[in-house]
Design an enzyme around this catalytic site. Structure first.
Site, PDB file in Angstrom:
ATOM      1  N   CYS A 161       0.832  -1.219   0.000  1.00 30.89           N
ATOM      2  CA  CYS A 161       0.000   0.000   0.000  1.00 30.89           C
ATOM      3  C   CYS A 161       0.858   1.257   0.000  1.00 30.89           C
ATOM      4  O   CYS A 161       0.648   2.168  -0.798  1.00 30.89           O
ATOM      5  CB  CYS A 161      -0.934   0.024   1.221  1.00 30.89           C
ATOM      6  SG  CYS A 161      -2.303  -1.138   1.088  1.00 30.89           S
TER       7      CYS A 161
HETATM    8  N1  PCA Z   1      -3.158  -3.943   2.237  1.00 28.04           N
HETATM    9  C1  PCA Z   1      -1.750  -4.269   2.174  1.00 28.04           C
HETATM   10  C2  PCA Z   1      -1.496  -4.574   0.730  1.00 28.04           C
HETATM   11  C3  PCA Z   1      -2.826  -4.780   0.109  1.00 28.04           C
HETATM   12  C4  PCA Z   1      -3.782  -4.244   1.079  1.00 28.04           C
HETATM   13  O1  PCA Z   1      -5.001  -4.096   0.874  1.00 28.04           O
HETATM   14  C5  PCA Z   1      -0.882  -3.170   2.780  1.00 28.04           C
HETATM   15  O2  PCA Z   1      -1.261  -2.630   3.819  1.00 28.04           O
HETATM   16  O3  PCA Z   1       0.156  -2.833   2.237  1.00 28.04           O
END
Ligand code: PCA
Length: 225
Positions: free
Chosen positions: A157
Site C-alpha cells: 500500500c
Molecule cells: N493492504 C496491504 C497490501 C494490500 C492491502 O489491501 C498493505 O497494507 O500494504
C-alpha cells in the site's frame, strides 16, 4: 456540464480476507457513482463524474505499473488509491507516503524487517494531495468513523501510494491520495471494522470533497498534521 474523471484503485485479492473492502468499495463506486450519498450542499450540481476502477495485484513490482497504465489511458483529474488496513478501527485517511519498503516479501516480522528505499533518488516522503480536513468534516456529518493516519505501513500500500504521489508531482493538475479501509464488519457491536455500506459512503465522500477542492482549492481544506 463540467466533467471530472476519477480513478479509484483497489486490490483484487488480499491474503484470505473474504470480503475485501478495497475490492468492494471501488466496484460499488464505479457501478453506483455518488447517487446514494445525499448532496446536502449541492457540491455535485451540474457536474458529471466518471469513475473508473483499477484492480491491482498485491505485488511490489506489478501494482504501480498496472495503475500507471490506467492513469495513462484515462488521464484522470483525481486518483484515490485504496487498501485494507487490518488494524484500522475506522476509515484511515493517509497523510503521507514514505520512501521505504520492507525488503522481504512480507512485513510481518518486525525483528527481521529490513527497510530499503522505494526510489533511491526520491524524496523521503510525499504529502497527500487530497483535502483531508474537508473529507473528515464530511465523514462526521454522515456518521462515518475515521482517523488521520501518518503512514500506510511499509508493504505494498505504501509503495503504491509513494509511486502515485511521485507521478502526481509531475502532473499539471491532478489530486491524488490513499484511503485505508478497515475490515468489513456488519455487526452492530463491532470493535474493529465497519459495515460495507458505511465504507462505500466514505469512498463517495472522498470523491465528493476532492471534486469540490479541485474546483476551489483552499489551503484550510488540506490538513496534514
Ligand atoms: N493492504 C496491504 C497490501 C494490500 C492491502 O489491501 C498493505 O497494507 O500494504
Amino acid at each position: 456540464m463540467e466533467k471530472f474523471s476519477v480513478v479509484v484503485s483497489g486490490f483484487d485479492r488480499y491474503e484470505d480476507v473474504k470480503v475485501n473492502p478495497s475490492y468492494e468499495v471501488p466496484k460499488a463506486l464505479e457501478e453506483q457513482g455518488l447517487q446514494s450519498l445525499p448532496d446536502d450542499d449541492g457540491v455535485l450540481d451540474g457536474i458529471q463524474i466518471d469513475i473508473t476502477t483499477a484492480m491491482l495485484p498485491v505485488s511490489f513490482s506489478d501494482a504501480w505499473p498496472r495503475l500507471r497504465e490506467v492513469l495513462d489511458r484515462i488521464q484522470p483529474d483525481i486518483v484515490v488509491a485504496t487498501g485494507l488496513k487490518h488494524a484500522a478501527r475506522g476509515v484511515a485517511l493517509e497523510r503521507c507516503a514514505t520512501n521505504q519498503r520492507d525488503a522481504s516479501s512480507r512485513g510481518d516480522d518486525e525483528q527481521d524487517q529490513e527497510l530499503i528505499p522505494i526510489r533511491p533518488d526520491g524524496p523521503a516522503a510525499y504529502w497527500t494531495r487530497l483535502p483531508l480536513r474537508s473529507i473528515l468534516t464530511d465523514f462526521s456529518s454522515h456518521g462515518i468513523p475515521a482517523t488521520l493516519s501518518s503512514d500506510a505501513g511499509t508493504y505494498v500500500c505504501n509503495s503504491l501510494f509513494y509511486n502515485l504521489l511521485n507521478w502526481t508531482a509531475k502532473q499539471e493538475h491532478v489530486l491524488s491520495g490513499f484511503v485505508s479501509f478497515p475490515l468489513v464488519n456488519e455487526s452492530a457491536s463491532h470493535e474493529y471494522g465497519l459495515p460495507i455500506r458505511q465504507q462505500i459512503a466514505a469512498g463517495q465522500a472522498v470523491i465528493r470533497r476532492s471534486v469540490r477542492y479541485f474546483q476551489e482549492p483552499t489551503s484550510p481544506d488540506v490538513m496534514l498534521v
